[in-house]
Design an enzyme around this catalytic site. Structure first.
Site, short mmCIF file in Angstrom:
data_model
loop_
_atom_site.label_atom_id
_atom_site.label_comp_id
_atom_site.label_asym_id
_atom_site.label_seq_id
_atom_site.Cartn_x
_atom_site.Cartn_y
_atom_site.Cartn_z
N GLU A 301 0.89 -1.17 0.00
CA GLU A 301 0.00 0.00 0.00
C GLU A 301 0.92 1.22 0.00
O GLU A 301 1.73 1.37 0.91
CB GLU A 301 -0.86 0.02 1.28
CG GLU A 301 -1.65 -1.24 1.52
CD GLU A 301 -2.73 -1.50 0.49
OE1 GLU A 301 -3.09 -0.55 -0.23
OE2 GLU A 301 -3.18 -2.64 0.39
N CYS A 335 -1.91 9.24 3.94
CA CYS A 335 -1.84 8.84 2.53
C CYS A 335 -3.09 9.31 1.81
O CYS A 335 -3.06 9.55 0.61
CB CYS A 335 -1.69 7.33 2.42
SG CYS A 335 -2.92 6.48 3.37
#
Ligand code: NAD
Length: 540
Positions: A301, A335
């Site tokens: 990720e 993020c």
């Protein structure tokens, strides 16, 4: 659809509907504020301790340590962990490889029950865990609480998910043959985590490994080793076998490649920057070495460059709130954070003026004090990098707003809003990971969506619009892993918003979603001829 199938679906739905997200703390209540104040005081009294490898027990002294500092007051030492050497990493791998032989045979029900116990342990330590995050990474109370709650949700959700996956399932009903699909653990997992969700992401990847029957090496980011130690202490406290996990804090560039490349490792669950993630994917794809069971599974990720479209008919009051929260929550170090605000030309001037006013209303200071919504960035390196980015961006873009930073030597950087006119601009395309926002005008929705999709990342994105057809167009065409409509673009909730991106943002199945655990498992199909011929008696 047969009745049997209907019954199965409703049973599954019932099980899923029972899942309840851990409620967030309500700090408007005196009682909750008191709990947090008490936890902050308790945690402060425990500053300066050193935690060992493996189960993170407190050690009296150590020479080679990673020292963790409060980014708001860098002279304040939060704690230290031993910094693992390559020899330590080898020992860790030996232990969990050996441990895998029994852990993979431990019934799923026992693993699930341990995960539920871990969730209960987290609940009973909730305010303390959040307090560690306030001090160690500079999260505000609310942000730290959300991080702890997400860690609890991961435990409970993955426990339920494993319950769903534990039993072999029949693939088709045919006479004379039993056909089943069943899931088995892969072996040894390595979890490499970032500092920005130091508890939830580390815990999520670690418990997903454990509940699926894989043993795990847990490598926290260097900046958040103490919170990592707390997780390891929790695993030990609730009774996970001590050869099923190994807490291995260390310098990423030193021990990272060694554990990633080791043939004993079957899964690498990574969350962090695209640079490191891509290097891990590359090395895992090499031809297997002697002793390696097969091709390593990489779950990666990675970063984002997230955009929010403000359409001409957007509810501007709502949009201002959502944009400000998405851009500046945890200093833009998520993020999922908003870093490109795209505003329709018809409302551009008025909206941008209000956005700047809203940004200037946020107060920056010590996150332990709830008066401040914004705190420092994670460390000196990040501070220098972001300040340099701002300087560079100033040579090409107009500054619409730059806040003041608090006095002292904390790692603060100003909230900065730039006006961007060129979609090829370096900082329109690349992640900054701080409170720096680019605002850009667009004239048609097509152009807005094109701008969203013009970057190498595809993590989160959103649109504020009151036009049903524009909303449908955004759903169909915005290339993002998590699309948010008429709401903030951060704050994904386990089960409700399975989280993760594509393009350079990641190659994993969404965390907190129904496909996540499958990545840690091997699916095997068994087809057994059951036409009766008589079986031989069991051998004694
Ligand atoms: P980072 O890539 O610098 O570090 C992440 C982890 O990798 C750390 O534990 C680090 O020690 C380790 N590491 C560093 N070099 C390594 C190497 N050569 N081999 C193996 N491991 C190594 O990232 P960070 O600064 O900790 O986190 C910020 C980044 O994470 C941002 O890009 C952010 O967008 C991303 N992120 C993504 C998600 C998501 O779900 N997509 C979530 C959180 C953070």
């Amino acid at each position: 659809m047969s009745l049997k199938m209907k019954a199965k679906i409703s049973e599954e739905q019932m099980m899923m509907s029972e899942f309840k997200n851990e409620p967030l703390a309500n700090f408007t209540l005196e009682v909750e504020r008191k709990k947090m104040m008490d936890a902050l005081a308790k945690v402060k009294s425990e500053f300066g301790r050193t935690y060992g490898l493996h189960t993170a027990d407190q050690v009296s002294s150590a020479s080679n340590v990673i020292t963790s500092r409060n980014p708001a007051f860098p002279d304040q030492i939060i704690g230290s962990t031993i910094s693992a050497t390559k020899e330590d990493a080898d020992r860790a791998l030996k232990i969990v490889t050996e441990g895998s032989k029994t852990w993979k045979k431990t019934p799923a029900s026992e693993r699930i029950s341990l995960l539920e116990k871990l969730a209960d342990w987290m609940v009973s330590h909730k305010y303390e865990l959040s307090a560690w995050m306030v001090y160690e990474v500079g999260k505000s109370w609310k942000e730290a609480d959300a991080d702890t709650c997400e860690g609890i949700d991961f435990c409970r959700y993955y426990a339920r998910e494993m319950n769903r996956l534990a039993e072999p399932r029949m693939t088709q009903m045919v006479l004379g043959e039993n056909d089943t699909l069943a899931y088995f653990p892969k072996g040894v997992s390595v979890v490499i985590a970032p500092w920005n969700f130091p508890f939830a992401i580390l815990a999520g990847m670690a418990v997903a490994s454990l509940v699926t029957g894989n043993t795990v090496i847990i490598k926290p980011a260097e900046q958040s080793v103490v919170i990592g130690a707390k997780l390891a202490q929790g695993l030990k406290a609730v009774g996970f076998p001590q050869d099923a996990f190994f807490f291995l804090p260390g310098v990423g560039e030193e021990i990272g490649p060694m554990i990633v490349n080791d043939p004993r490792v079957d899964i690498i669950a990574f969350t962090g920057s695209a640079d490191v993630g891509l290097s891990i994917i590359e090395s895992a794809a090499r031809k297997p070495k002697a002793g390696q069971r097969g091709v390593k599974k990489v779950i990666a990720e990675m970063g984002g460059k997230n955009a929010l479209i403000i359409d001409e008919d957007a509810d501007q009051d709502e949009a201002i709130l959502g944009a400000t929260h998405s851009a500046f929550g945890f200093q833009g170090q998520k993020c999922s954070a908003l870093s490109r605000l795209l505003v329709h030309e018809k409302i551009y001037d008025a909206f941008v003026k209000r956005f700047v006013e809203a940004a200037s209303g946020l107060k920056m200071g010590d996150p332990a004090n709830p008066e401040f919504q914004m705190g420092p960035v994670i460390d000196e390196e990040a501070q220098k990098r972001i300040l340099k980015t701002i300087q560079d961006a100033k040579t090409r873009m107009k500054v619409l707003f730059e806040s003041k930073t608090p006095a002292g030597n904390g790692y603060f950087v100003p909230q900065t809003i730039f006006e961007c006119t060129d979609a090829h601009e370096k900082w329109f395309q690349n992640e900054i990971f701080g409170p720096v926002i680019l605002v850009k005008k667009f004239s048609t929705l097509e152009e807005g969506i094109e701008l969203v999709n013009s970057v190498p990342y595809a993590l989160t994105g959103g649109i504020y619009s009151r036009s049903p057809s524009h909303i449908e167009k955004a759903k169909a065409e915005m290339e993002v892993g998590n699309l948010y409509i008429n709401r903030a673009i951060t704050g994904a909730t386990v089960q409700r918003h399975p989280f993760g991106g594509f393009k350079l943002s990641g190659i994993g199945s969404k965390a907190g979603g129904p496909d996540y655990l499958l990545q840690f498992l091997e699916a095997r199909t068994v087809s057994e001829n059951v036409v009766r011929r008589g079986f031989a008696g069991e051998k004694a």
